[in-house]
Scaffold this motif. Structure first.
Motif, PDB file in Angstrom:
ATOM      1  N   VAL A 427       0.841  -1.199   0.000  1.00  0.00           N
ATOM      2  CA  VAL A 427       0.000   0.000   0.000  1.00  0.00           C
ATOM      3  C   VAL A 427       0.876   1.250   0.000  1.00  0.00           C
ATOM      4  CG1 VAL A 427      -1.795   1.258   1.260  1.00  0.00           C
ATOM      5  CG2 VAL A 427      -1.858  -1.248   1.159  1.00  0.00           C
ATOM      6  N   LYS A 428       1.964   1.212   0.744  1.00  0.00           N
ATOM      7  CA  LYS A 428       2.892   2.343   0.746  1.00  0.00           C
ATOM      8  C   LYS A 428       3.503   2.576  -0.624  1.00  0.00           C
ATOM      9  CE  LYS A 428       4.164   1.725   5.596  1.00  0.00           C
ATOM     10  NZ  LYS A 428       5.206   1.233   6.514  1.00  0.00           N
ATOM     11  N   LYS A 429       3.547   1.517  -1.438  1.00  0.00           N
ATOM     12  CA  LYS A 429       4.046   1.633  -2.807  1.00  0.00           C
ATOM     13  C   LYS A 429       2.948   2.043  -3.790  1.00  0.00           C
ATOM     14  CE  LYS A 429       8.377   0.305  -2.224  1.00  0.00           C
ATOM     15  NZ  LYS A 429       9.542   1.136  -2.592  1.00  0.00           N
ATOM     16  N   GLY A 430       1.777   2.386  -3.264  1.00  0.00           N
ATOM     17  CA  GLY A 430       0.730   2.941  -4.118  1.00  0.00           C
ATOM     18  C   GLY A 430      -0.428   2.023  -4.427  1.00  0.00           C
ATOM     19  N   ALA A 431      -0.433   0.777  -3.932  1.00  0.00           N
ATOM     20  CA  ALA A 431      -1.512  -0.158  -4.261  1.00  0.00           C
ATOM     21  C   ALA A 431      -2.846   0.339  -3.714  1.00  0.00           C
ATOM     22  CB  ALA A 431      -1.206  -1.539  -3.691  1.00  0.00           C
ATOM     23  N   ASN A 432      -3.870   0.365  -4.580  1.00  0.00           N
ATOM     24  CA  ASN A 432      -5.207   0.759  -4.115  1.00  0.00           C
ATOM     25  C   ASN A 432      -6.195  -0.408  -4.100  1.00  0.00           C
ATOM     26  OD1 ASN A 432      -5.608   0.615  -6.914  1.00  0.00           O
ATOM     27  ND2 ASN A 432      -5.585   2.856  -7.157  1.00  0.00           N
ATOM     28  N   PHE A 433      -5.728  -1.602  -4.419  1.00  0.00           N
ATOM     29  CA  PHE A 433      -6.454  -2.826  -4.074  1.00  0.00           C
ATOM     30  C   PHE A 433      -5.465  -3.982  -4.014  1.00  0.00           C
ATOM     31  CE2 PHE A 433      -6.481  -3.553  -8.637  1.00  0.00           C
ATOM     32  CZ  PHE A 433      -6.673  -4.927  -8.819  1.00  0.00           C
ATOM     33  N   LEU A 434      -5.830  -5.014  -3.286  1.00  0.00           N
ATOM     34  CA  LEU A 434      -4.948  -6.151  -3.071  1.00  0.00           C
ATOM     35  C   LEU A 434      -5.389  -7.324  -3.936  1.00  0.00           C
ATOM     36  CD1 LEU A 434      -4.778  -6.116   0.865  1.00  0.00           C
ATOM     37  CD2 LEU A 434      -3.501  -4.694  -0.765  1.00  0.00           C
ATOM     38  N   ALA A 435      -4.447  -7.904  -4.650  1.00  0.00           N
ATOM     39  CA  ALA A 435      -4.716  -9.111  -5.430  1.00  0.00           C
ATOM     40  C   ALA A 435      -3.908 -10.249  -4.813  1.00  0.00           C
ATOM     41  CB  ALA A 435      -4.328  -8.914  -6.890  1.00  0.00           C
ATOM     42  N   ILE A 436      -4.596 -11.228  -4.256  1.00  0.00           N
ATOM     43  CA  ILE A 436      -3.927 -12.387  -3.681  1.00  0.00           C
ATOM     44  C   ILE A 436      -3.963 -13.524  -4.694  1.00  0.00           C
ATOM     45  CG2 ILE A 436      -3.938 -14.092  -1.829  1.00  0.00           C
ATOM     46  CD1 ILE A 436      -5.159 -11.999  -0.004  1.00  0.00           C
ATOM     47  N   MET A 437      -2.800 -13.938  -5.145  1.00  0.00           N
ATOM     48  CA  MET A 437      -2.678 -15.063  -6.079  1.00  0.00           C
ATOM     49  C   MET A 437      -2.184 -16.262  -5.276  1.00  0.00           C
ATOM     50  SD  MET A 437      -0.722 -12.927  -9.058  1.00  0.00           S
ATOM     51  CE  MET A 437      -1.081 -11.168  -9.238  1.00  0.00           C
ATOM     52  N   THR A 438      -3.006 -17.297  -5.172  1.00  0.00           N
ATOM     53  CA  THR A 438      -2.689 -18.368  -4.245  1.00  0.00           C
ATOM     54  C   THR A 438      -3.000 -19.740  -4.822  1.00  0.00           C
ATOM     55  OG1 THR A 438      -3.050 -19.139  -1.965  1.00  0.00           O
ATOM     56  CG2 THR A 438      -4.957 -18.227  -3.115  1.00  0.00           C
ATOM     57  N   ASN A 439      -2.337 -20.735  -4.276  1.00  0.00           N
ATOM     58  CA  ASN A 439      -2.645 -22.121  -4.603  1.00  0.00           C
ATOM     59  C   ASN A 439      -2.863 -22.853  -3.289  1.00  0.00           C
ATOM     60  OD1 ASN A 439      -2.918 -24.696  -5.547  1.00  0.00           O
ATOM     61  ND2 ASN A 439      -0.882 -24.859  -6.445  1.00  0.00           N
ATOM     62  N   ASP A 440      -4.127 -23.063  -2.929  1.00  0.00           N
ATOM     63  CA  ASP A 440      -4.466 -23.695  -1.656  1.00  0.00           C
ATOM     64  C   ASP A 440      -4.765 -25.182  -1.829  1.00  0.00           C
ATOM     65  OD1 ASP A 440      -4.347 -21.078  -0.863  1.00  0.00           O
ATOM     66  OD2 ASP A 440      -6.502 -20.808  -0.684  1.00  0.00           O
ATOM     67  N   SER A 441      -4.310 -25.761  -2.922  1.00  0.00           N
ATOM     68  CA  SER A 441      -4.696 -27.135  -3.258  1.00  0.00           C
ATOM     69  C   SER A 441      -3.791 -28.190  -2.645  1.00  0.00           C
ATOM     70  CB  SER A 441      -4.682 -27.309  -4.781  1.00  0.00           C
ATOM     71  OG  SER A 441      -5.358 -26.252  -5.419  1.00  0.00           O
ATOM     72  N   TRP A 442      -2.729 -27.782  -1.994  1.00  0.00           N
ATOM     73  CA  TRP A 442      -1.737 -28.734  -1.513  1.00  0.00           C
ATOM     74  C   TRP A 442      -2.270 -29.604  -0.389  1.00  0.00           C
ATOM     75  CZ3 TRP A 442       2.119 -28.931  -4.777  1.00  0.00           C
ATOM     76  CH2 TRP A 442       2.491 -27.773  -5.471  1.00  0.00           C
ATOM     77  N   TRP A 443      -3.274 -29.133   0.344  1.00  0.00           N
ATOM     78  CA  TRP A 443      -3.692 -29.831   1.564  1.00  0.00           C
ATOM     79  C   TRP A 443      -5.051 -30.519   1.425  1.00  0.00           C
ATOM     80  CZ3 TRP A 443      -3.463 -24.222   2.247  1.00  0.00           C
ATOM     81  CH2 TRP A 443      -2.148 -23.756   2.253  1.00  0.00           C
ATOM     82  N   GLY A 444      -5.636 -30.456   0.233  1.00  0.00           N
ATOM     83  CA  GLY A 444      -6.929 -31.092   0.034  1.00  0.00           C
ATOM     84  C   GLY A 444      -8.045 -30.330   0.735  1.00  0.00           C
ATOM     85  N   VAL A 445      -9.157 -31.018   0.942  1.00  0.00           N
ATOM     86  CA  VAL A 445     -10.336 -30.379   1.554  1.00  0.00           C
ATOM     87  C   VAL A 445     -10.152 -30.399   3.074  1.00  0.00           C
ATOM     88  CG1 VAL A 445     -12.846 -30.336   1.660  1.00  0.00           C
ATOM     89  CG2 VAL A 445     -11.717 -31.210  -0.376  1.00  0.00           C
ATOM     90  N   THR A 446      -9.397 -29.433   3.575  1.00  0.00           N
ATOM     91  CA  THR A 446      -9.088 -29.338   5.003  1.00  0.00           C
ATOM     92  C   THR A 446      -9.313 -27.891   5.450  1.00  0.00           C
ATOM     93  OG1 THR A 446      -6.763 -28.790   4.602  1.00  0.00           O
ATOM     94  CG2 THR A 446      -7.331 -31.136   4.765  1.00  0.00           C
TER      95      THR A 446
END
Length: 544
Positions: A427-446
Motif C-alpha cells: 500500500v505504501k508503494k501505491g496499491a489501491n487494491f490487493l490481489a492475492i494469487m494463491t494455490n491452496d490445493s496442496w492440503w486437500g479439503v481441510t
C-alpha cells in the motif's frame, strides 16, 4: 492430576477458539488454566524439578493446540503420493517447543521477580516472539493470537489502527487480568476488589468491540474508482496435472476459462499462484520472446483495456563473472540459476511488470539458514520432503500500475497474505487494491485453505483495501474493505468469479505505523530484563 487437567483445559480452549470452526471468545481465558498450572506448581507443589514439570505440561498444551489447528498440514503429499508426515510433525513439534520456551521464560522471570512483574513479562515476551516469528527464516505466524477473530470482522474494525498484533496484545492482556483477578480473590476474598477487577476485564473486552461496531456502521470512505475483475480458478491438480500436462495445454485451458466468462468490460484478469507454465519455469531474460506470455498478450488484444495478472514460476541465469545471488545454484561450471515464485502483469505493447515472492514457505520454498544447516544436513531436507535450495526474493514490495485506469494492484502471493505489516508495504508503494494469487490445493479439503482465506480478511481491515483473491482450487473471493466476503467460490470447482472492486487511496494508521504494540513490547521486554539484571547486581552487592 490437577495440573494435567488445567493443561488440557487450556489446550481445549485454545483449539476451539480457532477459525474457521471455532468460537473465538474462548481465547480471552484460554491461557488462564495454564497460568494457574504454572502458579500451582511453582508455589504449592512438592516436585523437585518444577521447571521441567512446567515446561513439559506447557509443551503438551501447545502440541495439542498445534495439532488441532494445523494438523491439516498432513494433507501435503510426497512425490510418491503418500501423505507427508514431516510436513505436519516438524512444524507442530518445533512451533510447540517455541511457545513452550516463551512460557518457560515467563516461569523463570516470575519466580525471580514475583507474579505481577512476571505477568507483564509474559505479555512482553509473547508479543516479541510473535513479531520475531514473522521475520526469521523459520517463520510460521499461523497461530498468532490476533488471527483468532478473522471470521468476525465486525468486532475487529479497530485493526485498521493497531492491526492483528494489537489483537494479540488485547487477548494477552485480558488473560493476564483474569488470572490476576482470580489470584487477588484467592488471596483476600474481597468482594469489592472482585467486582472492580471483573468490571475492568468486562470493559476491556466489550469497549473495543463497541468501537469496532461504530467504525463498521460509519465506514463511508469514498473510493477513487472501480475496476471490473475476473478471478480465474483453473482447478489444476498441483501434484499430477501441473507436471504432466503440456504448458501450452495448461495455458489454453486457462485462457479458454477467461474467454468463456468474459461478459462485458473486464479491466483485470487475475490468475492464481504459479498458474504458468506447469512443469519448468519461464526465463526472465526472455519474457518478451516467451510464447506463453505472448499468447496472453494476444488474448488481451481481443479485450481492449484489460490487463492480465498471474503467478508464474520463473528463473534467471547468471554467468560465472557476474554477481551471483546467494540463492542461485550451479548448473554447470560456468552457469548459475536463481528461481522465483513470481507475479507478473501483462498488457499489449507494455513491459512486463514483475514481482518475486518475498515471504517464502520454510522447507518448501526456502532452506532455512542454508549457509549454516546445509553443510550439516546435506540432503536431509530433501529426504524429508523439503528443499535443498531457496528461491530468490524481492527485498521490497511493489504495486503494478495499470495503463488504462487508476488501478494499482498489490501482487500478494499466497503465504504473504498472513503478514500484516508486510502487506502494508504494498500500500505504501501505491496499491489501491490487493490481489492475492494463491494455490491452496496442496492440503486437500481441510481447514488449511479456509484459514488462509479467513486471514485475508484481516489484511483488508488493516489496510482498508478491497481484495480480489484468485485461488487455484478455491476459495477465490472478493473481500470488501471492512473484511467481509462479498462473493466466493467452492473448493474444487473449475470456475471464475467476477467482482466490481473499489479502489481506495487513504492510508490507515496501521499502514503508516505498522506493528506499533509489538515494537513497544520489545522495548518493554528489554527494560524488564535490564531491571532484573540490575536488581540481581544490587542484591549481590548487598550480600558482599
Amino acid at each position: 492430576m490437577k495440573y494435567i487437567l488445567l493443561t488440557l483445559i487450556s489446550a481445549m480452549l485454545l483449539s476451539v477458539s480457532w477459525p474457521t470452526y471455532g468460537v473465538p471468545f474462548f481465547i480471552f481465558f484460554a491461557l488462564v488454566p495454564l497460568l494457574m498450572m504454572e502458579h500451582g506448581i511453582s508455589k504449592f507443589s512438592s516436585y523437585k524439578r518444577k521447571s521441567w514439570m512446567v515446561f513439559g505440561l506447557s509443551y503438551l498444551c501447545f502440541v495439542i493446540w498445534n495439532i488441532v489447528t494445523t494438523g491439516w498440514l498432513y494433507g501435503s503429499r510426497n512425490p510418491d503420493g503418500s501423505h507427508s508426515m514431516m510436513a505436519v510433525v516438524f512444524p507442530v513439534l518445533v512451533n510447540s517447543f517455541l511457545y513452550s520456551l516463551v512460557f518457560q521464560c515467563y516461569h523463570w522471570y516470575k519466580n525471580a521477580q514475583g507474579t505481577y512483574w512476571g505477568l507483564g513479562f509474559l505479555i512482553a515476551i509473547w508479543m516479541s516472539f510473535e513479531k520475531f516469528h514473522m521475520n526469521w527464516e523459520l517463520t510460521w505466524p499461523w497461530l498468532n493470537l490476533g488471527n483468532v477473530f478473522s471470521d468476525y470482522p465486525k468486532l475487529i474494525q479497530w485493526y485498521d489502527t493497531l492491526g492483528a498484533t494489537g489483537g494479540s496484545f488485547w487477548i494477552l492482556l485480558i488473560n493476564v487480568l483474569i488470572f490476576y483477578t482470580l489470584r487477588t480473590w484467592e488471596a483476600g476474598r474481597k468482594r469489592k476488589d472482585l467486582i472492580k477487577n471483573t468490571s475492568i476485564v468486562a470493559a476491556l473486552i466489550i469497549l473495543p468491540m463497541i468501537i469496532s461496531m461504530i467504525k463498521y456502521n460509519n465506514f463511508d470512505e469514498k473510493p477513487s474508482g472501480q475496476v471490473n475483475v475476473l478471478m480465474l480458478q483453473p482447478d489444476l491438480d498441483p501434484y499430477a496435472e501441473k507436471y504432466s500436462k503440456d504448458s501450452l495445454t495448461i495455458e489454453n485451458d486457462l485462457l479458454t476459462l477467461a474467454e468463456d466468462n468474459s461478459k462485458g468490460k473486464i479491466d483485470y484478469y487475475i490468475a492464481p499462484e504459479t498458474a504458468l507454465p506447469g512443469r519448468g519455469s519461464i526465463s526472465e531474460t526472455a519474457f518478451e520472446k516467451s510464447l506463453l506470455l505472448n499468447n496472453v498478450k494476444e488474448f488481451l488484444t481481443k479485450h481492449p483495456g484489460a490487463v492480465f495478472a498471474t503467478g508464474i514460476s520463473s528463473h534467471r541465469f547468471y554467468k560465472s563473472q557476474e554477481n551471483i545471488p546467494k540463492e542461485a545454484y550451479q548448473v554447470n561450471p560456468e552457469l548459475w540459476v536463481e528461481s522465483y515464485n513470481t507475479a507478473i502483469q501483462l498488457a499489449p505493447q507494455q513491459k512486463v511488470q514483475v514481482y518475486h515472492k518475498g515471504k517464502l514457505v520454510p522447507g518448501v520454498e526456502i532452506f532455512p539458514y542454508m549457509s549454516v544447516l546445509k553443510p550439516l544436513l546435506g540432503d536431509a531436507m530433501l529426504n524429508l520432503g523439503g528443499t535443498v535450495a531457496s528461491l530468490g526474493i524481492d527485498e521490497e514490495r511493489t504495486s503494478f500500475s495499470n495503463p488504462y485506469n487508476k488501478g494499482r494492484l498489490a501482487p500478494i502471493i499466497c503465504y504473504e497474505s498472513i503478514y500484516g505489516e508486510f502487506t502494508t508495504d504494498y500500500v505504501k508503494k501505491g496499491a489501491n487494491f490487493l490481489a492475492i494469487m494463491t494455490n491452496d490445493s496442496w492440503w486437500g479439503v481441510t481447514e488449511g485453505h479456509k484459514q488462509l482465506l479467513s486471514y485475508a480478511k484481516l489484511r483488508a481491515i488493516e489496510t482498508r483495501r478491497e481484495i480480489a483473491r484468485a485461488a487455484n482450487s478455491g476459495i477465490s473471493a472478493h473481500i470488501n474493505a471492512k473484511g467481509e466476503v462479498e462473493a466466493d467460490t467452492f473448493y474444487g470447482d473449475k470456475t471464475t468469479l467476477f467482482a466490481k472492486v473499489n479502489l481506495y487511496e487513504t492510508m490507515t494508521f496501521y499502514t503508516r505505523a505498522g506493528d506499533l504494540l509489538s515494537r513497544f513490547s520489545i522495548f518493554a521486554l528489554g527494560f524488564l530484563l535490564f531491571y532484573f539484571l540490575i536488581e540481581k547486581f544490587r542484591n549481590r552487592t548487598k550480600k558482599a
